[in-house]
Motif scaffolding. Structure first.
Motif, mmCIF file in Angstrom:
data_model
loop_
_atom_site.group_PDB
_atom_site.id
_atom_site.type_symbol
_atom_site.label_atom_id
_atom_site.label_comp_id
_atom_site.label_asym_id
_atom_site.label_seq_id
_atom_site.Cartn_x
_atom_site.Cartn_y
_atom_site.Cartn_z
ATOM 1 N N THR A 27 0.802 -1.209 0.000
ATOM 2 C CA THR A 27 0.000 0.000 0.000
ATOM 3 C C THR A 27 0.838 1.263 0.000
ATOM 4 O O THR A 27 1.963 1.289 0.474
ATOM 5 N N SER A 28 0.242 2.297 -0.564
ATOM 6 C CA SER A 28 0.897 3.588 -0.654
ATOM 7 C C SER A 28 0.535 4.465 0.536
ATOM 8 O O SER A 28 0.883 5.620 0.598
ATOM 9 N N VAL A 29 -0.240 3.894 1.449
ATOM 10 C CA VAL A 29 -0.816 4.726 2.492
ATOM 11 C C VAL A 29 0.173 4.955 3.635
ATOM 12 O O VAL A 29 0.752 4.026 4.157
ATOM 13 N N LEU A 60 -14.306 24.649 -9.150
ATOM 14 C CA LEU A 60 -13.326 24.748 -10.242
ATOM 15 C C LEU A 60 -12.949 23.374 -10.781
ATOM 16 O O LEU A 60 -12.562 23.232 -11.933
ATOM 17 N N ARG A 61 -13.036 22.360 -9.923
ATOM 18 C CA ARG A 61 -12.729 21.007 -10.393
ATOM 19 C C ARG A 61 -13.715 20.611 -11.480
ATOM 20 O O ARG A 61 -13.342 20.003 -12.482
ATOM 21 N N HIS A 62 -14.979 20.970 -11.262
ATOM 22 C CA HIS A 62 -15.987 20.681 -12.287
ATOM 23 C C HIS A 62 -15.647 21.418 -13.577
ATOM 24 O O HIS A 62 -15.736 20.860 -14.668
ATOM 25 N N VAL A 95 -10.184 9.013 -6.266
ATOM 26 C CA VAL A 95 -9.183 8.385 -5.403
ATOM 27 C C VAL A 95 -8.809 9.353 -4.279
ATOM 28 O O VAL A 95 -8.495 10.513 -4.541
ATOM 29 N N GLY A 96 -8.868 8.887 -3.035
ATOM 30 C CA GLY A 96 -8.575 9.755 -1.889
ATOM 31 C C GLY A 96 -9.689 10.760 -1.706
ATOM 32 O O GLY A 96 -9.458 11.955 -1.585
ATOM 33 N N CYS A 97 -10.926 10.249 -1.673
ATOM 34 C CA CYS A 97 -12.104 11.130 -1.689
ATOM 35 C C CYS A 97 -12.290 11.897 -0.394
ATOM 36 O O CYS A 97 -13.059 12.849 -0.340
ATOM 37 N N GLY A 98 -11.588 11.477 0.670
ATOM 38 C CA GLY A 98 -11.749 12.171 1.949
ATOM 39 C C GLY A 98 -13.188 12.125 2.418
ATOM 40 O O GLY A 98 -13.872 11.106 2.284
ATOM 41 N N GLY A 99 -13.695 13.258 2.913
ATOM 42 C CA GLY A 99 -15.070 13.323 3.403
ATOM 43 C C GLY A 99 -16.081 13.435 2.282
ATOM 44 O O GLY A 99 -17.275 13.554 2.536
ATOM 45 N N ILE A 130 -13.082 6.296 -3.230
ATOM 46 C CA ILE A 130 -12.349 5.462 -2.270
ATOM 47 C C ILE A 130 -11.419 6.309 -1.404
ATOM 48 O O ILE A 130 -10.921 7.358 -1.837
ATOM 49 N N ASP A 131 -11.231 5.873 -0.181
ATOM 50 C CA ASP A 131 -10.261 6.523 0.704
ATOM 51 C C ASP A 131 -9.816 5.508 1.745
ATOM 52 O O ASP A 131 -10.631 4.715 2.232
ATOM 53 N N PRO A 132 -8.516 5.504 2.086
ATOM 54 C CA PRO A 132 -8.036 4.547 3.076
ATOM 55 C C PRO A 132 -8.393 4.938 4.513
ATOM 56 O O PRO A 132 -8.312 4.116 5.413
ATOM 57 N N THR A 133 -8.804 6.179 4.727
ATOM 58 C CA THR A 133 -9.121 6.617 6.093
ATOM 59 C C THR A 133 -10.578 6.288 6.396
ATOM 60 O O THR A 133 -11.490 6.896 5.847
ATOM 61 N N SER A 134 -10.789 5.307 7.283
ATOM 62 C CA SER A 134 -12.159 4.836 7.489
ATOM 63 C C SER A 134 -13.033 5.902 8.142
ATOM 64 O O SER A 134 -14.218 5.991 7.838
ATOM 65 N N ALA A 135 -12.439 6.711 9.019
ATOM 66 C CA ALA A 135 -13.244 7.746 9.679
ATOM 67 C C ALA A 135 -13.817 8.709 8.639
ATOM 68 O O ALA A 135 -14.941 9.188 8.773
ATOM 69 N N LEU A 136 -13.030 8.979 7.598
ATOM 70 C CA LEU A 136 -13.504 9.913 6.574
ATOM 71 C C LEU A 136 -14.597 9.291 5.722
ATOM 72 O O LEU A 136 -15.562 9.968 5.346
ATOM 73 N N ILE A 137 -14.457 8.011 5.415
ATOM 74 C CA ILE A 137 -15.501 7.351 4.632
ATOM 75 C C ILE A 137 -16.818 7.356 5.409
ATOM 76 O O ILE A 137 -17.894 7.562 4.846
ATOM 77 N N LEU A 187 -8.009 12.720 -8.729
ATOM 78 C CA LEU A 187 -6.997 12.619 -7.682
ATOM 79 C C LEU A 187 -6.739 14.030 -7.158
ATOM 80 O O LEU A 187 -5.764 14.672 -7.532
ATOM 81 N N PHE A 188 -7.683 14.501 -6.338
ATOM 82 C CA PHE A 188 -7.595 15.892 -5.903
ATOM 83 C C PHE A 188 -6.913 16.017 -4.552
ATOM 84 O O PHE A 188 -7.377 15.466 -3.558
ATOM 85 N N GLU A 189 -5.809 16.744 -4.547
ATOM 86 C CA GLU A 189 -5.054 17.040 -3.319
ATOM 87 C C GLU A 189 -4.662 15.753 -2.589
ATOM 88 O O GLU A 189 -4.820 15.634 -1.380
ATOM 89 N N VAL A 190 -4.204 14.778 -3.334
ATOM 90 C CA VAL A 190 -3.817 13.507 -2.738
ATOM 91 C C VAL A 190 -2.331 13.220 -2.965
ATOM 92 O O VAL A 190 -1.626 12.783 -2.062
HETATM 93 C C1 LIG Z 1 -6.455 16.746 1.329
HETATM 94 S S1 LIG Z 1 -7.424 15.311 1.346
HETATM 95 C C2 LIG Z 1 -8.301 15.500 -0.137
HETATM 96 C C3 LIG Z 1 -9.660 14.905 -0.073
HETATM 97 C C4 LIG Z 1 -10.524 15.030 -1.318
HETATM 98 N N1 LIG Z 1 -9.907 14.500 -2.498
HETATM 99 C C5 LIG Z 1 -10.879 16.471 -1.526
HETATM 100 O O1 LIG Z 1 -10.122 17.175 -2.182
HETATM 101 O O2 LIG Z 1 -11.899 16.909 -1.001
HETATM 102 C C6 LIG Z 1 -6.304 14.006 1.032
HETATM 103 C C7 LIG Z 1 -6.940 12.644 1.119
HETATM 104 O O3 LIG Z 1 -6.024 11.707 0.600
HETATM 105 C C8 LIG Z 1 -6.159 10.499 1.321
HETATM 106 N N2 LIG Z 1 -4.935 9.750 1.146
HETATM 107 C C9 LIG Z 1 -3.752 9.937 1.748
HETATM 108 N N3 LIG Z 1 -2.864 9.032 1.297
HETATM 109 C C10 LIG Z 1 -3.496 8.266 0.387
HETATM 110 C C11 LIG Z 1 -3.128 7.173 -0.430
HETATM 111 N N4 LIG Z 1 -1.909 6.707 -0.399
HETATM 112 N N5 LIG Z 1 -4.044 6.619 -1.223
HETATM 113 C C12 LIG Z 1 -5.294 7.120 -1.294
HETATM 114 N N6 LIG Z 1 -5.700 8.160 -0.554
HETATM 115 C C13 LIG Z 1 -4.807 8.713 0.292
HETATM 116 C C14 LIG Z 1 -6.416 10.958 2.734
HETATM 117 O O4 LIG Z 1 -7.093 9.971 3.496
HETATM 118 C C15 LIG Z 1 -7.280 12.174 2.519
HETATM 119 O O5 LIG Z 1 -8.634 11.871 2.552
#
Ligand SMILES: C[S@@+](CC[C@H](N)C(=O)[O-])C[C@H]1O[C@@H](n2cnc3c(N)ncnc32)[C@H](O)[C@@H]1O
Ligand SMILES: Cc1cc2nc3c(=O)[nH]c(=O)nc-3n(C[C@H](O)[C@H](O)[C@H](O)COP(=O)(O)OP(=O)(O)OC[C@H]3O[C@@H](n4cnc5c(N)ncnc54)[C@H](O)[C@@H]3O)c2cc1C
Lengths: 325, 510
Positions: A27-29, A60-62, A95-99, A130-137, A187-190
């Protein structure tokens, strides 16, 4: 109106038990990143909270995705039914959808009834987030239930949240035909949160994103450049104590920031690697039909985010890679 | 999550329904857990603002598919059927600024108005009854005599506007739209979490009560993604959202009437040019304004003390006409005298002549100002009425899943004829905000979507309301003291400063 009130990073240890990412595959997490984002979970959807900057950037992403589709639309699938009027038919992976800031907003544009004639600018037919952080999902799912339209999509399967890693998706798609993969991967801010070490690297991560993308599809993202101005803006100013700072301390590690030219090189490398066969290595033809887009965005206090082409080396920027047919 | 989202929402229960409530419960009614009917936009109030918003949403391809509802206590069927002949006019007339008119054109509503009943004017005469200093709002200086003069504003009966908006909405079809007329909002509360469905606990849910003989299949409870308060000065929606308002009563009434005019003394040039007149009467509590209507008619708005308003309303038509003509011509002293003249108990015929002959006699001894309106020679029967003048401004126009527009958000002094125009500006801005949100997958009830609206409108409205309030106060100091002197300077300065004048003339488009 724009009174930014970031909360101090807190209760990290309390929330740590919430983190149970799937670790079935390599994993990359990064564990640090997980605990950091868990601590933000409670305030994720607070319009005045620490995620306000993300919320403001979301429209702006849209716009940026719409501009990619305008440049080049993924061709209709062979399996798609013929329609006379244009409909939403793109499948998204966030990917990395956060909340769920982006995922939920995209889900809202998916028509409720299939024969609704109007097409939206992002043309979404479904989204998997998808997001690896369960609390955020969990936060994301709870929030989605607060909108009947989005909730209906969770039930009818056009919108799915999964607490898993990108590697899990890659593994699950091993047998999927190219044409049935995702049209758009976001892949926004990930990327700036992905570790570089023996087991993980931004390049490997990008490669995996490209693996789950179908030919003609777009990988779209946003990240922060690792430049002196961005150092100043993101590390010194943005994370400064209230009332100057706009993001919580510890959100960014400057050394993880990615510059547009690095990203472009990784994109090319990633495209080739993602098309490596079992026995055959893909060469330069993997780059045929590839497209690269990049546009800086800047945050103006009191006004919000604006796309500012040419400012990509200054800090935040959107980028997109189209996988050739 | 911060408690913010929920604490901002408090149940509103219409006062007359309160007695029927079950004690101590958040809800009343029999089927609390039955999911309410869900709408994207629920607009309470079918006045110019509410109908304007609905028409704007229906006109845009981005928002025309939203599921919308409108609730209005009054019978909108009467508004649809409203009709008067060309010699009669409603006494509720508003001056629409060019930006309001172009908004109405943009949403395709203007063509649904009877424009033969609307009257543009190109010139405005404003002067101070105490010092006679004057400000002429005309464009002729900047325009060649062969061009048409730009319009300052268009006088339009509110009933004509409302009927036009209803007809525009009807033309958009009946899909995704519900208009509940003759229906009152009896309560607004937060919804509930439906374990097998959506969590509506932060959504406003309205209970509707038909008035007397309203529609049969009325859903009793409807939920709103965005609840719009277009419900006037006492806005139930504003109370539900717990939005504070600042404000005061001016202790003044606006006396309105529909008048007919003698032929104009001077031929206007270019032909057809019409003028609005307003004279400030500091000793009588406010300005008197005569605004043109078609076919040589005019509408009156006379802001004055409550006592003067009662006096004017009690006069016979002839005496009332004499008072209006006097108001534009006589000195403050003469006017005050006439405002206190005896009114014989029973309508003896010579009593009518009292005001009239008093005016005739006093006019002979009054030097005539250069530009006064034509003489009024008739008042439409039953058209004399008065309205209390008030100032209100909500502290914000938004709260989670709530937005306020029109008089629900702000009520201002009518001396610049801006009240309804501010409402049109709100509606243009809110509909644009909703369009943007829909286009970007935002929740239209979310604060993040709505904050643009309040940012765009609040300060503009505060500025215009503030200017009107300031003018009201400035022109309520009687006599020739320093304030009056400053005032005369003021009007002359305004006359010379294109910016201030432009602001007043165009009534600040934003
Ligand atoms: C700044 S947040 C961005 C959340 C969302 N994409 C947004 O912009 O609203 C970064 C997210 O990346 C997730 N993240 C961190 N490392 C990751 C990984 N290796 N693979 C997938 N997601 C990851 C975190 O759990 C977090 O939810
Ligand atoms: C004397 C005077 C002169 C004026 N002159 C001008 C002028 O020249 N130019 C100008 O621009 N403006 C003028 N105005 C102001 C203008 O009339 C108002 O600003 C305008 O009518 C406000 O429109 P609205 O739709 O916001 O509110 P309203 O017209 O008050 O509409 C509110 C609606 O909500 C409904 N409602 C309320 N509660 C409920 C409920 N619980 N359930 C269902 N429905 C409900 C009411 O029945 C009403 O129809 C003047 C005002 C006055 C007093």
């Amino acid at each position: 109106m724009t009174n930014l009130r970031p909360t101090i990073r807190k209760a990290t240890s309390l929330l740590r038990h919430l983190n149970s990412p799937h670790r079935a595959h390599s994993t990359s997490v990064s564990a640090d990143e997980l605990s950091h984002f868990s601590s933000l979970a409670n305030s994720w959807w607070d319009p005045m909270g620490p995620s306000r900057v993300l919320h403001l950037m979301n429209p702006l992403r849209h716009d940026f995705i719409a501009s990619c589709l305008f440049d080049s639309l993924p061709p209709p699938r062979a399996s798609a039914p013929e329609t006379s009027t244009p409909v939403n038919n793109l499948r998204y992976l966030d990917v990395g959808c956060g909340g769920g800031i982006f995922a939920e907003s995209l889900a809202r544009t998916i028509p409720t009834n299939a024969n609704s004639p109007s097409q939206t600018v992002t043309q979404a037919a479904s989204i998997t987030a998808i997001d690896p952080t369960s609390a955020l999902i969990k936060i994301a799912r709870d929030h989605a239930r607060m909108d009947p339209k989005v909730e209906a999509h969770l039930r009818d399967g056009k919108f799915t949240y999964k607490n898993c890693t990108l590697e899990d998706i890659v593994a699950s798609q091993r047998e999927t035909p190219e044409d049935e993969k995702f049209d758009i991967v976001t892949l926004f801010e990930v990327l700036e949160h992905v570790d570089s070490n023996a087991a993980s690297s931004p390049l490997a991560f990008l490669t995996n994103c490209l693996r789950v993308l179908r030919p003609g599809g777009w990988l779209v993202g946003s990240t922060i450049a690792r430049t002196f101005p961005s150092f100043l803006v993101n590390q010194v100013i943005a994370e400064a104590p209230w009332p100057i700072g706009v993001v919580p301390r510890g959100t960014h590690e400057w050394s993880k920031f990615v510059n547009p030219d690095e990203l472009y090189a990784w994109a090319q490398e990633g495209l080739m690697r993602s098309q490596d066969g079992a026995s055959l290595r893909a060469g330069g033809d993997a780059l045929q039909g590839m497209r690269w887009k990049c546009s800086g965005v800047m945050y103006f206090p009191g006004i919000g985010w604006k796309l500012v082409p040419g400012s990509e080396n200054w800090g935040n920027y959107f980028w997109a890679i189209r996988k050739g047919l | 999550m911060r408690p913010f989202t929920r604490s901002a929402l408090r149940p509103y229960v219409c006062p007359s329904c309160r007695s029927g409530r079950l004690v101590g419960r958040r809800r009343f009614g029999s089927k609390p857990d039955q999911a309410p009917d869900v709408y994207d936009v629920v607009c309470v109030g079918g006045g110019p603002a509410g109908l304007g918003l609905l028409a704007a949403l229906r006109a845009s391809p981005l928002t025309s598919k939203l599921r919308v509802a409108l609730i209005e206590t009054q019978d909108l069927q009467k508004a649809r059927a409203w009709s008067l002949d060309s010699q009669h006019f409603s006494n509720r007339v508003s001056s629409l600024t060019p930006s309001s008119v172009s908004f109405l054109k943009k949403i395709g509503a203007w063509e649904h108005l009877d424009t033969d009943r609307a009257q543009e004017y190109q010139e405005m005469q404003v002067w101070d009854g105490e010092t006679d200093s004057r400000i002429t709002f005309d464009w002729s200086a900047d325009t060649s005599p062969f061009e048409n003069l730009p319009t300052v504003a268009t006088m339009t009966e509110n009933a004509n506007l409302v009927r036009g908006l209803l007809s525009r909405i009807a033309a958009s079809g009946d899909e995704n739209i519900s208009i509940f007329s003759n229906t009152t909002v009896s309560s607004i509360e937060n919804g509930t979490d439906h374990p097998d469905g959506p969590d509506l606990s932060a959504w406003p849910v309205l209970s509707l009560a038909p008035n007397g003989t309203a529609q049969s299949q009325l859903p009793t409870r409807i939920a709103a993604r965005l609840l719009v308060g277009a419900d006037g000065i006492n806005s139930p929606v504003r109370r539900f959202a717990d939005i504070a308002t600042e404000g005061w009563d001016y202790n003044r009434h606006g006396v309105v009437a529909t008048l007919s005019l003698a032929d104009p003394d001077q031929v206007s040039f270019p032909i057809g040019t019409r003028t609005a007149y307003q004279r400030f009467l500091p000793s009588l509590g406010g300005p008197v304004a005569l605004l043109p209507l078609p076919n040589n008619h005019a509408t009156l708005v006379w802001s004055t003390t409550v006592e003067n308003a009662a006096y004017l309303k009690s006069l016979s038509p002839k005496a009332f006409i004499a008072m209006v003509n006097a108001a534009f011509r006589l000195s403050m002293t003469d006017l005050k005298y006439m405002m206190r003249m005896e009114r014989p108990a029973n309508s003896a015929s010579d009593y009518e002549d009292l005001h009239e002959s008093e005016l005739t006699w006093r006019l002979q001894h009054t030097p005539q100002a250069s530009q006064v309106p034509p003489m009024v020679n008739g008042v439409q029967e039953g058209s004399v009425a008065s309205f209390p003048l008030r100032f209100r401004h909500a502290s914000t126009y938004i709260s989670p899943r709530v937005a306020l527009v029109g008089d629900a958000a702000h009520v201002i002094h009518p001396l610049a004829g801006q009240g309804l125009n501010l409402g049109m500006g709100d509606v243009a801005s809110l509909s644009k905000t909703i369009e943007y949100a829909v286009d970007h997958g935002m929740d239209i009830g979310d604060i993040l979507s709505l904050e643009k609206y309040t940012a765009e409108r609040w300060a503009v409205n505060a500025k215009i309301g503030g200017v009107c309030d300031m003018l009201h106060k400035l022109y309520n100091v009687p006599g020739h003291g320093p304030v009056a002197w400053g005032r005369s300077l003021g009007l002359e300065i305004i006359d010379r400063l294109p910016f201030v004048k432009g602001f007043l003339m165009k009534n600040a488009e934003g």
